[in-house]
Motif scaffolding. Structure first.
Motif: not given
Length: 394
Positions: A3-4, A7, A37, A44-45, A286, A290, A298, A302-303
């Protein structure tokens, strides 16, 4: 890809901006980046179109609640807003009985009296600040009456909100102040109701203490979390809506004249202001898995922000979406949310706003802006520090 990493490699579509810029920024995103994003607030998206925001608010299995405000990395434990079915269903069903139309109608005489108590001195002086002289007072007083607190309890609540507001630009300090201020207040109320229980059919906190989730006694932590939800949910957002009514109608004397000639239109005017100026722009969720949308992924965990501000101005849903129109036959805005987490206190907020506007129009010949309302500068929100008005004598 983690995830990181996702982003990090995702280019920002926008960065939170000032209140004056929000309409144009959100309109651009709704058209060009309907799943936008930003790396701000830990990233966050955000969904920008009405159909996606409405669908996301209903789909708690894909978009779970837990962090209700995207800008806060951690929030006080609150029930039911931070829970999901079946836990959410149990607590919401119980709390809903205190917000039925009949219950709200019982509160209306109190609201009328409290509105008059703060409004009449402003009318007598020919004007004043409808935030500091009214908006930061009446919602807290109404909440205190709803909770059957002592008469002066609203002053402590208002002072708590003011202290939290003073550190609004430092999100970490804001979070800590909220936790320090609200929990002791709620705990004191719980302790009082344990010693002096009231009629649980009328008093919500007495009813809370009699709850038996899953057949067991409710815990102190759960009772506090419910109390925090009630204390923190309605006052600040209603204050913001009061300022927005001043902002929108203070420069529209022709609409005020229309409302005075036909008071039945007042609720429609309130709804239109709520559509155009929702106090909270995003509903935080959240992703539980996916999610593929608009050519993007997303990642699970993920937020996600459901942007009600952008959705409320979606031209695919609302004709003349950027315009104030009192003649909308329907107004399905998402300011109070949608689906299982829709705001229970909305009927009380609507009553406060309606009664305020009714009394202003009845007791004056109208009102105009004495100066431009001053934004409180909170990110991702519509709110006001000052809203000075001049009342026209009848």
């Amino acid at each position: 890809m983690t995830q990181q990493e996702t982003q990090t490699r995702t280019q920002d579509d926008w960065n939170p901006t000032t209140v004056e810029d929000y309409p144009a920024v959100y309109a651009r995103l709704r058209e060009d980046a309907p799943l936008a994003y930003t790396s701000d607030y830990d990233g966050f998206y955000g969904f920008m179109r009405y159909k996606d925001v409405q669908k996301g608010a209903r789909d708690w299995k894909t978009y779970k609640s837990g962090q209700p405000f995207v800008e806060f990395p951690e929030f006080m434990k609150s029930i039911p807003i931070q829970t999901n079915p079946p836990e959410h269903t149990f607590f919401r069903k119980f709390l809903q009985q205190y917000f039925t139309p009949a219950r709200v109608q019982m509160l209306v005489p109190d609201i009328e009296q409290l509105v008059a108590k703060s409004l009449d001195p402003l009318v007598a002086r020919g004007g004043g600040d409808l935030i500091t002289g009214f908006g930061t007072i009446v919602p807290q007083q109404v909440l205190a009456r709803f909770l059957r607190l002592q008469e002066d309890a609203w002053e402590t609540m208002a002072a708590s909100l003011a202290e939290a507001d003073s550190v609004r630009h430092d999100l970490e300090k804001h979070r800590e102040v909220n936790k320090r201020l609200w929990n002791p207040t709620v705990e004191s109320l719980i302790e009082d109701r344990r010693r002096n229980p009231q009629d649980p059919e009328v008093d919500v906190m007495t009813g809370v203490l009699e709850l038996r989730p899953e057949g067991r006694a409710i815990t102190q932590e759960e009772a506090v979390a419910i109390g925090v939800q009630i204390f923190s949910a309605g006052a600040d957002t209603t204050t913001a809506a009061i300022g927005s009514i001043v902002h929108w109608l203070g420069r529209r004397p022709e609409v005020q004249a229309q409302l005075r000639a036909d008071p039945a239109l007042i609720p429609a005017a309130v709804e239109e202001v709520l559509r155009l100026a929702p106090p909270l722009h995003h509903t935080g969720r959240h992703a539980t898995k996916d999610v593929e949308a608009y050519g993007r992924t997303i990642p699970a965990g993920t937020k996600v922000g459901l942007n009600v501000y952008a959705a409320n101005r979606d031209p695919e849903k609302f004709e003349d979406a950027e315009q104030f129109r009192i003649d909308r036959s329907t107004n399905p805005h998402l300011t109070f949310g949608h689906g299982p987490h829709q705001c229970m206190g909305a009927p009380i907020a609507r009553a406060e706003l309606r009664i305020m506007l009714e009394q202003i129009l009845t007791k004056t010949g109208g009102f105009e802006l004495a100066a431009e309302p001053e934004s409180n500068g909170r990110p991702l929100r519509t709110g006001w520090s000052h809203a000075p008005v001049r009342f026209v004598r009848r």
